[in-house]
Design a protein around this motif. Structure first.
Motif, PDB file in Angstrom:
ATOM      1  N   SER A 135       0.867  -1.179   0.000  1.00 20.12           N
ATOM      2  CA  SER A 135       0.000   0.000   0.000  1.00 20.12           C
ATOM      3  C   SER A 135       0.899   1.222   0.000  1.00 20.12           C
TER       4      SER A 135
ATOM      5  N   ALA B 136      -4.227   5.347  -5.094  1.00 20.16           N
ATOM      6  CA  ALA B 136      -4.829   4.334  -5.962  1.00 20.16           C
ATOM      7  C   ALA B 136      -3.906   4.050  -7.149  1.00 20.16           C
ATOM      8  N   HIS B 137      -4.144   2.943  -7.782  1.00 17.12           N
ATOM      9  CA  HIS B 137      -3.444   2.548  -9.008  1.00 17.12           C
ATOM     10  C   HIS B 137      -1.930   2.436  -8.821  1.00 17.12           C
ATOM     11  N   MET B 138      -1.544   1.817  -7.716  1.00 17.84           N
ATOM     12  CA  MET B 138      -0.126   1.562  -7.449  1.00 17.84           C
ATOM     13  C   MET B 138       0.067   0.046  -7.434  1.00 17.84           C
ATOM     14  N   PRO B 139       1.241  -0.437  -7.818  1.00 19.31           N
ATOM     15  CA  PRO B 139       1.458  -1.883  -7.924  1.00 19.31           C
ATOM     16  C   PRO B 139       1.504  -2.571  -6.563  1.00 19.31           C
TER      17      PRO B 139
ATOM     18  N   ASP C 173       6.183   1.411  -9.730  1.00 17.03           N
ATOM     19  CA  ASP C 173       5.150   2.386  -9.395  1.00 17.03           C
ATOM     20  C   ASP C 173       5.312   3.656 -10.236  1.00 17.03           C
ATOM     21  N   ARG C 174       4.245   4.383 -10.384  1.00 18.31           N
ATOM     22  CA  ARG C 174       4.233   5.556 -11.260  1.00 18.31           C
ATOM     23  C   ARG C 174       5.067   6.720 -10.736  1.00 18.31           C
TER      24      ARG C 174
END
Length: 128
Positions: A83, A96-99, A105-106
């Motif tokens: 998380s 949100a939308h994280m590996p 990760d972005r």
């Protein structure tokens, strides 16, 4: 006698300062508390969601916190999914939308050395 009292107070203050935790303790505790609350709201078990049962990494001087928790031995996975939390104002929000595996990760955090890291409640020594 007065000088002895002053000396003992200063010594006690220095001792307590040296034995203190990291500067990220409050932030880490807040994020874990949020995670446990979210699990409870989903009516899911949260017994393993403790600081002494986690991998915690802090990046960008406390702006981002990444964490995962160790699963019970009978589980097929060693860790829960990762998380990510971002500090926004005075609080942290889950990103949100994280590996879930901690890679790619972005924000490219996986390429950075964390400012602080601990495993199962013990600080790891990071290479400078």
């Amino acid at each position: 006698m007065k000088n002895l009292f002053i000396f003992l107070n200063i010594f006690a203050l220095l001792l307590l300062t040296a034995c203190g935790g990291s500067k990220y303790d409050n932030a880490i505790n807040e994020v874990i508390k949020q995670k446990k609350k979210a699990r409870k709201e989903m009516r899911a078990a949260s017994d393993e969601y403790k600081r002494d049962n986690a991998i915690i990494r802090v990046y960008d001087d406390g702006k981002y916190i990444q964490l995962a928790f160790y699963q019970p031995e009978e589980s097929s996975r060693k860790l829960t999914t990762y998380s990510y939390y971002e500090k926004l104002g005075d609080s942290f929000e889950e990103m949100a939308h994280m590996p879930g595996d901690g890679d790619g990760d972005r924000l490219d955090l996986y390429k950075k050395t964390p400012d602080y890291e601990e495993v199962k409640g013990k600080e790891t020594k990071l290479e400078e």
